[in-house]
Design a protein around this motif. Structure first.
Motif, PDB file in Angstrom:
ATOM      1  N   SER A   1      34.311  46.150  37.730  1.00  0.00           N
ATOM      2  CA  SER A   1      34.087  44.599  38.461  1.00  0.00           C
ATOM      3  C   SER A   1      34.498  43.862  38.672  1.00  0.00           C
ATOM      4  CB  SER A   1      32.604  44.290  36.999  1.00  0.00           C
ATOM      5  OG  SER A   1      32.920  43.857  36.497  1.00  0.00           O
ATOM      6  N   ILE A   2      35.261  43.305  37.838  1.00  0.00           N
ATOM      7  CA  ILE A   2      36.781  42.992  38.129  1.00  0.00           C
ATOM      8  C   ILE A   2      37.116  43.184  40.056  1.00  0.00           C
ATOM      9  CG2 ILE A   2      37.973  43.172  36.664  1.00  0.00           C
ATOM     10  CD1 ILE A   2      37.291  39.308  37.638  1.00  0.00           C
ATOM     11  N   ALA A   3      37.733  44.071  39.997  1.00  0.00           N
ATOM     12  CA  ALA A   3      37.701  44.893  41.006  1.00  0.00           C
ATOM     13  C   ALA A   3      37.573  44.743  42.517  1.00  0.00           C
ATOM     14  CB  ALA A   3      38.438  46.793  40.950  1.00  0.00           C
ATOM     15  N   GLU A   4      36.625  44.962  41.712  1.00  0.00           N
ATOM     16  CA  GLU A   4      35.430  45.044  43.208  1.00  0.00           C
ATOM     17  C   GLU A   4      34.971  43.875  43.856  1.00  0.00           C
ATOM     18  OE1 GLU A   4      31.588  46.520  41.556  1.00  0.00           O
ATOM     19  OE2 GLU A   4      32.710  48.574  41.888  1.00  0.00           O
ATOM     20  N   ARG A   5      35.440  42.527  42.967  1.00  0.00           N
ATOM     21  CA  ARG A   5      34.817  41.457  43.673  1.00  0.00           C
ATOM     22  C   ARG A   5      36.651  40.541  43.785  1.00  0.00           C
ATOM     23  NH1 ARG A   5      31.888  42.957  40.077  1.00  0.00           N
ATOM     24  NH2 ARG A   5      29.166  42.639  40.120  1.00  0.00           N
ATOM     25  N   THR A   6      37.463  41.253  43.347  1.00  0.00           N
ATOM     26  CA  THR A   6      38.748  40.503  43.823  1.00  0.00           C
ATOM     27  C   THR A   6      39.780  41.541  45.155  1.00  0.00           C
ATOM     28  OG1 THR A   6      39.829  41.445  42.019  1.00  0.00           O
ATOM     29  CG2 THR A   6      39.361  39.723  41.833  1.00  0.00           C
ATOM     30  N   PRO A   7      39.112  41.344  46.142  1.00  0.00           N
ATOM     31  CA  PRO A   7      40.074  42.612  47.248  1.00  0.00           C
ATOM     32  C   PRO A   7      41.583  42.344  47.109  1.00  0.00           C
ATOM     33  CG  PRO A   7      38.618  41.606  47.980  1.00  0.00           C
ATOM     34  CD  PRO A   7      38.149  41.156  46.735  1.00  0.00           C
ATOM     35  N   ASN A   8      41.879  41.014  47.126  1.00  0.00           N
ATOM     36  CA  ASN A   8      42.811  40.179  47.221  1.00  0.00           C
ATOM     37  C   ASN A   8      44.360  40.534  46.619  1.00  0.00           C
ATOM     38  OD1 ASN A   8      42.341  39.948  50.994  1.00  0.00           O
ATOM     39  ND2 ASN A   8      40.829  38.390  49.391  1.00  0.00           N
ATOM     40  N   LEU A   9      43.982  41.648  45.233  1.00  0.00           N
ATOM     41  CA  LEU A   9      44.952  40.740  44.090  1.00  0.00           C
ATOM     42  C   LEU A   9      45.959  41.532  44.233  1.00  0.00           C
ATOM     43  CD1 LEU A   9      44.692  40.093  41.021  1.00  0.00           C
ATOM     44  CD2 LEU A   9      44.815  42.091  40.593  1.00  0.00           C
ATOM     45  N   LYS A  10      47.324  40.951  44.365  1.00  0.00           N
ATOM     46  CA  LYS A  10      48.780  41.104  44.538  1.00  0.00           C
ATOM     47  C   LYS A  10      49.322  41.556  42.992  1.00  0.00           C
ATOM     48  CE  LYS A  10      49.258  39.862  48.646  1.00  0.00           C
ATOM     49  NZ  LYS A  10      47.340  40.182  48.805  1.00  0.00           N
ATOM     50  N   ARG A  11      48.697  40.820  42.057  1.00  0.00           N
ATOM     51  CA  ARG A  11      49.352  41.301  40.589  1.00  0.00           C
ATOM     52  C   ARG A  11      48.889  41.710  39.375  1.00  0.00           C
ATOM     53  NH1 ARG A  11      53.371  40.519  36.768  1.00  0.00           N
ATOM     54  NH2 ARG A  11      53.201  38.907  35.397  1.00  0.00           N
ATOM     55  N   LEU A  12      48.980  41.909  38.519  1.00  0.00           N
ATOM     56  CA  LEU A  12      48.088  42.450  37.720  1.00  0.00           C
ATOM     57  C   LEU A  12      48.828  42.367  35.922  1.00  0.00           C
ATOM     58  CD1 LEU A  12      44.562  43.757  36.597  1.00  0.00           C
ATOM     59  CD2 LEU A  12      45.403  46.545  37.492  1.00  0.00           C
ATOM     60  N   VAL A  13      48.272  41.661  35.095  1.00  0.00           N
ATOM     61  CA  VAL A  13      48.872  41.826  33.458  1.00  0.00           C
ATOM     62  C   VAL A  13      47.642  42.718  33.281  1.00  0.00           C
ATOM     63  CG1 VAL A  13      49.451  40.296  31.921  1.00  0.00           C
ATOM     64  CG2 VAL A  13      50.257  39.639  33.779  1.00  0.00           C
ATOM     65  N   LEU A  14      48.005  43.489  32.573  1.00  0.00           N
ATOM     66  CA  LEU A  14      47.089  43.975  31.455  1.00  0.00           C
ATOM     67  C   LEU A  14      46.428  43.353  29.818  1.00  0.00           C
ATOM     68  CD1 LEU A  14      46.915  48.132  32.533  1.00  0.00           C
ATOM     69  CD2 LEU A  14      45.380  46.095  33.463  1.00  0.00           C
ATOM     70  N   PRO A  15      45.860  43.993  29.337  1.00  0.00           N
ATOM     71  CA  PRO A  15      45.616  43.628  27.652  1.00  0.00           C
ATOM     72  C   PRO A  15      46.504  44.299  27.270  1.00  0.00           C
ATOM     73  CG  PRO A  15      43.423  44.161  28.900  1.00  0.00           C
ATOM     74  CD  PRO A  15      44.559  44.428  29.902  1.00  0.00           C
ATOM     75  N   ILE A  16      46.394  44.346  25.742  1.00  0.00           N
ATOM     76  CA  ILE A  16      46.924  45.017  25.164  1.00  0.00           C
ATOM     77  C   ILE A  16      46.061  46.312  24.765  1.00  0.00           C
ATOM     78  CG2 ILE A  16      47.135  44.048  22.291  1.00  0.00           C
ATOM     79  CD1 ILE A  16      50.257  45.583  24.080  1.00  0.00           C
ATOM     80  N   SER A  17      45.254  45.945  24.419  1.00  0.00           N
ATOM     81  CA  SER A  17      44.340  47.435  23.939  1.00  0.00           C
ATOM     82  C   SER A  17      42.862  47.388  24.450  1.00  0.00           C
ATOM     83  CB  SER A  17      44.006  47.528  22.432  1.00  0.00           C
ATOM     84  OG  SER A  17      43.088  45.600  22.691  1.00  0.00           O
ATOM     85  N   GLY A  18      42.425  48.454  24.644  1.00  0.00           N
ATOM     86  CA  GLY A  18      41.030  48.194  25.833  1.00  0.00           C
ATOM     87  C   GLY A  18      41.208  50.116  25.488  1.00  0.00           C
ATOM     88  N   ASN A  19      39.667  50.532  26.788  1.00  0.00           N
ATOM     89  CA  ASN A  19      39.574  51.899  27.144  1.00  0.00           C
ATOM     90  C   ASN A  19      39.743  52.231  28.061  1.00  0.00           C
ATOM     91  OD1 ASN A  19      38.851  54.438  26.234  1.00  0.00           O
ATOM     92  ND2 ASN A  19      36.836  54.149  25.183  1.00  0.00           N
ATOM     93  N   ILE A  20      40.160  52.578  28.758  1.00  0.00           N
ATOM     94  CA  ILE A  20      40.349  53.046  30.268  1.00  0.00           C
ATOM     95  C   ILE A  20      40.616  54.411  30.442  1.00  0.00           C
ATOM     96  CG2 ILE A  20      41.177  52.390  33.096  1.00  0.00           C
ATOM     97  CD1 ILE A  20      39.971  49.664  31.209  1.00  0.00           C
ATOM     98  N   SER A  21      39.535  54.774  31.583  1.00  0.00           N
ATOM     99  CA  SER A  21      39.667  56.330  31.259  1.00  0.00           C
ATOM    100  C   SER A  21      40.373  56.602  32.703  1.00  0.00           C
ATOM    101  CB  SER A  21      37.982  56.581  31.676  1.00  0.00           C
ATOM    102  OG  SER A  21      37.569  55.958  32.810  1.00  0.00           O
ATOM    103  N   LYS A  22      41.103  57.573  32.557  1.00  0.00           N
ATOM    104  CA  LYS A  22      41.329  58.230  34.457  1.00  0.00           C
ATOM    105  C   LYS A  22      40.254  57.480  35.571  1.00  0.00           C
ATOM    106  CE  LYS A  22      43.329  62.263  36.938  1.00  0.00           C
ATOM    107  NZ  LYS A  22      44.701  61.295  37.643  1.00  0.00           N
ATOM    108  N   ILE A  23      39.915  57.800  35.261  1.00  0.00           N
ATOM    109  CA  ILE A  23      38.068  57.410  36.297  1.00  0.00           C
ATOM    110  C   ILE A  23      38.406  55.822  36.553  1.00  0.00           C
ATOM    111  CG2 ILE A  23      35.338  57.499  37.228  1.00  0.00           C
ATOM    112  CD1 ILE A  23      35.396  60.510  36.151  1.00  0.00           C
ATOM    113  N   GLY A  24      38.239  55.502  35.703  1.00  0.00           N
ATOM    114  CA  GLY A  24      38.193  54.009  35.579  1.00  0.00           C
ATOM    115  C   GLY A  24      39.615  53.129  35.962  1.00  0.00           C
ATOM    116  N   ILE A  25      40.725  53.400  36.257  1.00  0.00           N
ATOM    117  CA  ILE A  25      41.809  53.047  36.843  1.00  0.00           C
ATOM    118  C   ILE A  25      41.716  53.850  38.206  1.00  0.00           C
ATOM    119  CG2 ILE A  25      43.488  54.667  36.738  1.00  0.00           C
ATOM    120  CD1 ILE A  25      44.275  51.219  36.323  1.00  0.00           C
ATOM    121  N   GLU A  26      41.404  54.801  38.452  1.00  0.00           N
ATOM    122  CA  GLU A  26      41.931  54.930  39.558  1.00  0.00           C
ATOM    123  C   GLU A  26      40.560  53.895  40.632  1.00  0.00           C
ATOM    124  OE1 GLU A  26      42.155  59.195  39.860  1.00  0.00           O
ATOM    125  OE2 GLU A  26      40.735  58.922  41.878  1.00  0.00           O
TER     126      GLU A  26
END
Ligand SMILES: *[C@@H]1O[C@H](CO)[C@@H](O)[C@H](O)[C@H]1NC(C)=O
Ligand SMILES: *[C@@H]1O[C@H](CO)[C@@H](O)[C@H](O)[C@H]1NC(C)=O
Ligand SMILES: *[C@@H]1O[C@H](CO)[C@@H](O)[C@H](O)[C@H]1NC(C)=O
Ligand SMILES: *[C@@H]1O[C@H](CO)[C@@H](O)[C@H](O)[C@H]1NC(C)=O
Ligand SMILES: [Zn+2]
Length: 301
Positions: free
Chosen positions: A116-141
């Motif tokens: 949901s954040i990706a859809e709303r931030t098309p101009n993203l240049k830099r991403l800092v991920l958190p340490i924990s979570g559950n992101i699937s292959k489809i999610g990251i794609e």
């Protein structure tokens, strides 16, 4: 100024807008979201593109939820929904201008947050991920499909690096800066050479670094300018025997034009933090505050 004295409504409103924007630059993202709900003119000012270059969630305390202090905080359904709402609201205020997202180190990130954040931030240049979570292959794609202009990622173990690099290969061909935060093995090195050929900055500090992987990257990424190896140990296994290497061993095996950073004389930020003996700045380095300064700011755009 004349116009204001003569009571020109437009200029007055404009001046108030400018002043509010200046004041709002001092607010955290949570306070800014609250300010946007106060009245029409505050709402208008809170949407200024000047306020939304980066979405810094690294200090995040939402109503009814404490500041997360340990990994896996906010794993529950209630918190997860709150985060989704918050991300949607703030990104709608931003009008799509956000170019940098820093997730709170300890927040438990799910596919729906990332997408949901990706859809709303098309101009993203830099991403800092958190340490924990559950992101699937489809999610990251799905997320990276919206973030084709991405240049820099701080990678944590919460997303499987194979899924991540598969997505990078498809959608993000302009990655120039990567930071690993757990370990650096030969497989990582191969992925880098294959999928991020334009890499300029690589940070693999405070971790176990595989010798062959490191040499492979240094010899094959021709645009590499800086590798941060501070506090890392370089090792490799041959015939079940683990060997530790010095930085000189590395230098003798590669011909590089790139700068290698190591911590000399305990001069880096992390060492300084340790020396301060402040109880909030614990020496194991994974606390949020150290992470903020050392992991984010030194590579922030
Ligand atoms: C992660 O999410 C998937 C669904 O996307 C689910 O099947 C799995 O159980 C989750 N894993 C954890 C540890 O929550
Ligand atoms: C060093 O550079 C030379 C010339 O560019 C190249 O032929 C050689 O293979 C390189 N050595 C290593 C270890 O990569
Ligand atoms: C390299 O790592 C050290 C130690 O964590 C850090 O203080 C420094 O800012 C980093 N330098 C760069 C250029 O990333
Ligand atoms: C860091 O140190 C503190 C205090 O010694 C300890 O409670 C915490 O579990 C440590 N964290 C890690 C990740 O080692
Ligand atoms: Zn140091």
């Amino acid at each position: 100024m004349k116009k204001i004295i003569s009571g020109n409504k437009y200029s007055n409103d404009h001046l108030i807008y400018e002043i509010l924007v200046i004041i709002f630059t001092t607010l955290s993202v949570v306070d800014l979201a609250i300010a946007s709900m106060v009245c029409k003119s505050w709402n208008l000012a809170s949407r200024s593109p000047k306020l939304w270059k980066r979405l810094d969630l690294s200090i995040l305390s939402l109503k009814g939820m404490n500041e997360p202090l340990r990994p896996f905080a906010w794993m529950d359904e209630y918190s997860s929904q709150k985060i989704t709402q918050f991300l949607k609201y703030t990104s709608s205020l931003s009008g799509g201008t956000i170019s940098c997202i820093i997730f709170n180190y300890n927040v438990y990130l799910r596919d729906m947050h990332l997408i949901s954040i990706a859809e709303r931030t098309p101009n993203l240049k830099r991403l800092v991920l958190p340490i924990s979570g559950n992101i699937s292959k489809i999610g990251i794609e799905t997320a990276l499909r919206s973030w084709r202009g991405l240049k820099s990622i701080t990678i944590t173990s919460m997303v499987h690096y194979i899924n991540l690099f598969d997505a990078i290969e498809k959608y993000c061909t302009n990655i120039v800066c990567l930071k690993f935060t757990y370990c650096f093995e030969q497989d990582h090195a191969k992925s880098l050479v294959k999928y991020t050929p334009n890499l300029k900055v690589l940070s693999i500090r405070s971790m176990r670094v595989n010798m062959r992987g490191l040499c492979y990257v240094l010899n094959n990424l021709e645009h590499l300018k800086v590798v941060n190896l501070s506090h890392s140990i370089i090792l490799d296994k041959f015939d079940d025997e683990l060997r530790i290497y010095s930085i000189f061993d590395v230098l003798s095996r590669v011909n590089i034009s790139c700068k290698i950073i190591v911590c000399q004389r305990r001069s880096c930020l992390r060492c300084k933090n340790e020396n301060m003996r402040n109880s909030r700045r614990l020496s194991n380095g994974s606390l949020e505050e150290i992470w903020r300064e050392d992991e984010i700011i030194c590579l922030a755009h």
